[in-house]
Design an enzyme around this catalytic site. Structure first.
Site, PDB file in Angstrom:
ATOM      1  N   ARG A   3       7.655  -0.433  12.441  1.00  6.12           N
ATOM      2  CA  ARG A   3       6.232  -0.795  12.531  1.00  6.12           C
ATOM      3  C   ARG A   3       5.861  -1.249  13.940  1.00  6.12           C
ATOM      4  O   ARG A   3       4.737  -1.020  14.386  1.00  6.12           O
ATOM      5  CB  ARG A   3       5.907  -1.896  11.512  1.00  6.12           C
ATOM      6  CG  ARG A   3       5.713  -1.319  10.143  1.00  6.12           C
ATOM      7  CD  ARG A   3       5.797  -2.312   9.013  1.00  6.12           C
ATOM      8  NE  ARG A   3       6.005  -1.544   7.787  1.00  6.12           N
ATOM      9  CZ  ARG A   3       6.620  -1.975   6.719  1.00  6.12           C
ATOM     10  NH1 ARG A   3       7.105  -3.207   6.685  1.00  6.12           N
ATOM     11  NH2 ARG A   3       6.764  -1.202   5.671  1.00  6.12           N
ATOM     12  N   TYR A  26       1.747   6.193   8.174  1.00  9.02           N
ATOM     13  CA  TYR A  26       3.226   6.155   8.104  1.00  9.02           C
ATOM     14  C   TYR A  26       3.829   4.798   8.466  1.00  9.02           C
ATOM     15  O   TYR A  26       3.103   3.898   8.854  1.00  9.02           O
ATOM     16  CB  TYR A  26       3.874   7.320   8.843  1.00  9.02           C
ATOM     17  CG  TYR A  26       3.644   7.561  10.313  1.00  9.02           C
ATOM     18  CD1 TYR A  26       3.118   6.608  11.167  1.00  9.02           C
ATOM     19  CD2 TYR A  26       4.009   8.805  10.850  1.00  9.02           C
ATOM     20  CE1 TYR A  26       2.951   6.883  12.517  1.00  9.02           C
ATOM     21  CE2 TYR A  26       3.840   9.079  12.206  1.00  9.02           C
ATOM     22  CZ  TYR A  26       3.308   8.113  13.029  1.00  9.02           C
ATOM     23  OH  TYR A  26       3.156   8.386  14.353  1.00  9.02           O
ATOM     24  N   GLU A  27       5.126   4.694   8.261  1.00  8.55           N
ATOM     25  CA  GLU A  27       5.846   3.417   8.354  1.00  8.55           C
ATOM     26  C   GLU A  27       5.243   2.408   7.375  1.00  8.55           C
ATOM     27  O   GLU A  27       5.215   1.212   7.611  1.00  8.55           O
ATOM     28  CB  GLU A  27       5.801   2.855   9.790  1.00  8.55           C
ATOM     29  CG  GLU A  27       7.136   2.940  10.505  1.00  8.55           C
ATOM     30  CD  GLU A  27       7.398   4.334  11.072  1.00  8.55           C
ATOM     31  OE1 GLU A  27       6.742   5.304  10.663  1.00  8.55           O
ATOM     32  OE2 GLU A  27       8.299   4.449  11.926  1.00  8.55           O
ATOM     33  N   GLY A  28       4.782   2.916   6.229  1.00  8.80           N
ATOM     34  CA  GLY A  28       4.081   2.096   5.247  1.00  8.80           C
ATOM     35  C   GLY A  28       2.595   2.182   5.519  1.00  8.80           C
ATOM     36  O   GLY A  28       2.143   1.880   6.615  1.00  8.80           O
TER      37      GLY A  28
END
Lengths: 251, 381
Positions: B244, B363-365
């Site tokens: 993140r 992305y990355e959550g």
């Protein structure tokens, strides 16, 4: 081989120059290694990588000049000598005396410099250094080959090139076409932190020349707009070219 | 407290900006248009020492920190978000877990070439039916003698196809164990049974490589287990915590690139007899854009600083990625608006930046998952 490289810290070539009280304002201006000197640093590192040796970076300047030395160290030079110069207006003569004093002590086999500084463009310091030290000198070199105790230099001359041989030690100045300087690598930047920079006081010397005025180039004039019908505007343009621009018409 | 970067970080930023403008920016629009990943750019980043910024020199790294790493991702993304995410996935998602959980042998074998930039890395957690819900991983790894046998499909894998080394999350325990039955593995490209599916056609970051991975009875040596069996979910979540920071930096870079372009344009574009930058409607946009970028950057640097200082950074990195992702989307949309019709045209780079920005909210959550992560931590305290 021990190579000394003289670097000057100059304003970023892309910086917008502003005059304040008749002097160039340093506020918010990025400082860089003179791009021609960067080529000299690169050449020295390449020679070291090829045949071993040591690269010493010598810089005369104020406190911020350390940044220029660090950058050269990050590129791969081994150590630096920072000649503390507090007066930014020292002339080329004084600067050359200060550098020569340190270079004499260093006793390098080869002294490399950029052939001109991007800021004042005087092209004097390396030549003066060579003169003071009584060393052979080759200017504006575009190719450098080192042999046994000598250097073969290809130089730019008006309308062609010249190949010159000098005995080492010698002072050689670099043209930008000599090489493409590398980017300092992240590892190089980290290692530069641990490399030594010696701080030395400048030898006392009086400048012989003094800058009395600085001026920016005249602001660009707005273009001339000619309006009207084509036959009329054509005539106006021709008259303007003849009478105001004073274009010479050859029959 | 000191908000200044160190002398080395300042020098490093200049170097990366110079590199990005000379080596990455000139081909950015063309690579986007052609959806072409350029391995040469990655190799050049390797030569510059960008591929192993935070790792120790003995593992081929530069011996720097995570702040320098996010600076690199930011500066690359300022001119090309695809190049930014290539480095982010390489470092945060593939190299980091090997650095953090790898055995000495795994580090020698895999981390060194990754750090030196001779090999590209990727990370595979997402599956067709396990995106935000990574506990639902269906790819299996079954121990058979000295090997694990992998079966399953991974989707949306950044750097895939070109990458040589993959960190893959797979199920080693029964489904009922949920996230406790998941493990992490290192898989090399070229292992029999490991192939690539379709290349993803994307809205943005089109010159980054995104492929499916297919495992069909793919046998990998037992020693390629990363960490312990059953630790895979934890490892995966920790990877994303650090990832993140990288995506937050990518978002800050995209926003800065769009802002810089819009600012220049606003100063030059004349309408109603004066530059549009003199219109309050435009000036206020610029002020808001710059303010949000600065806030996003500070959150991002803070999260990276926390990681370098070995302090907890999970909440900070979730906040940084949430805020920076939303900022990138906001700033790029405003940049397109400032350029008007030209902003919508592919002649100018801001439409690409706006397309690129969208993924940073996903992305990355997703940013919704970031809010789950942040609120979980708030309520736990």
């Amino acid at each position: 081989m021990k190579i000394a490289v003289c670097v000057k810290q100059t304003f970023d070539t892309e910086a917008k120059i502003v005059l304040k009280d008749g002097k160039i304002s340093g506020d918010g201006i990025n400082l860089i290694i003179n791009p021609y000197d960067e080529v000299a640093v690169e050449e020295a590192i390449r020679i070291k990588e090829k045949q071993g040796g040591e690269v010493v970076v010598v810089c005369a300047g104020g406190d911020r000049a350390t940044e220029a030395i660090r950058q050269a160290l990050a590129m791969g030079a081994d150590r630096g000598v920072h000649i503390k110069v507090n007066d930014p207006d020292v002339d080329e003569y004084a600067r050359a005396v200060m550098l020569a004093e340190v270079l004499k002590e260093q006793g390098a086999d080869l002294i490399l410099c950029g052939h001109v500084a991007a800021d004042d463009g005087s092209s004097q310091v390396p030549t003066r250094v060579a003169e003071i030290l009584g060393l052979p000198h080759a200017n504006v070199v575009t190719k450098l080959e080192l042999g046994d105790g000598k250097a073969v230099c290809t130089r730019e001359v008006d309308g062609g090139m010249e190949v010159m041989e000098v005995a080492l030690p010698a002072v050689i100045t670099c043209q930008v076409s000599l090489n493409e300087p590398r980017y300092p690598s992240m590892k190089g930047i980290m290692q530069a932190k641990k490399k030594p920079i010696a701080n030395v006081d400048a030898v006392a010397v009086e400048s012989k020349a003094k800058i009395i005025e600085l001026a920016l180039p005249a602001a660009k004039q707005a273009g001339k707009k000619i309006e009207g019908e084509p036959e009329d505007t054509g005539k106006q343009l021709a008259e303007w070219l003849l009478n105001e621009v004073k274009v010479e018409v050859k029959q | 407290m000191d908000f200044r970067l160190t002398e080395e970080q300042e020098m490093f930023r200049k170097v990366v900006r110079d590199f990005a403008e000379k080596e990455v920016a000139p081909s950015a629009a063309e690579r986007d248009e052609e959806e072409r990943f350029d391995m040469d750019i990655f190799f050049k980043m390797g030569e510059l020492g960008l591929c192993g910024i935070p790792w120790e020199e003995e593992y081929g790294g530069a011996g720097s920190d995570f702040v320098s790493y996010v600076i690199a991702v930011e500066e690359l993304s300022r001119v090309c978000a695809s190049t930014g995410v290539t480095l982010s996935a390489h470092i945060s998602l593939c190299s980091w877990p090997i650095w953090k959980f790898g055995t000495e042998e795994q580090k020698r074998k895999y981390l060194i070439p990754l750090a030196e930039g001779t090999k590209l890395g990727a990370f595979a957690i997402t599956e067709p039916s396990a995106g935000s819900d990574a506990g639902g991983t269906r790819t299996t790894a079954v121990l058979d003698g000295d090997h694990y046998v992998l079966n399953g499909t991974k989707v949306f894998i950044t750097n895939a196809y070109y990458a040589d080394i993959y960190v893959v999350i797979a199920r080693t325990g029964p489904k009922e164990l949920k996230h406790r039955g998941i493990s992490a593995f290192i898989v090399e490209k070229g292992t029999p049974g490991f192939s690539f599916g379709k290349k993803e056609k994307k809205l943005g970051i089109r010159s980054s490589a995104t492929y499916e991975l297919i495992f069909e009875d793919c046998r990998i040596p037992k020693e390629n287990l990363l960490g312990q069996e059953g630790e895979g979910f934890k490892i995966g979540m920790m990877i994303l915590d650090g990832g993140r920071n990288g995506i937050a930096a990518q978002a800050v870079g995209i926003a800065q690139g769009a802002f810089d372009f819009a600012l220049q344009y606003a100063k030059q574009r004349v309408q109603f007899g004066r530059p549009i930058a003199e219109q309050q409607a435009i000036r206020f946009k610029l002020a808001d854009m710059a303010t949000r970028i600065e806030a996003a950057r500070l959150l991002t640097y803070q999260a990276a600083w926390l990681e370098s200082a070995q302090l907890p950074y999970g909440k900070a990195s979730a906040m940084a990625k949430l805020y920076a992702g939303d900022t990138a989307m906001y700033v790029t949309t405003e940049a397109v608006q400032i350029l008007g019709g030209y902003g919508y045209s592919r002649e100018y780079p801001v439409e690409r930046m706006m397309r690129d920005a969208k993924i940073t909210q996903i992305y990355e959550g997703t940013n919704e998952i970031q809010r789950v992560v942040i609120s979980n931590m708030l309520l736990k305290d």
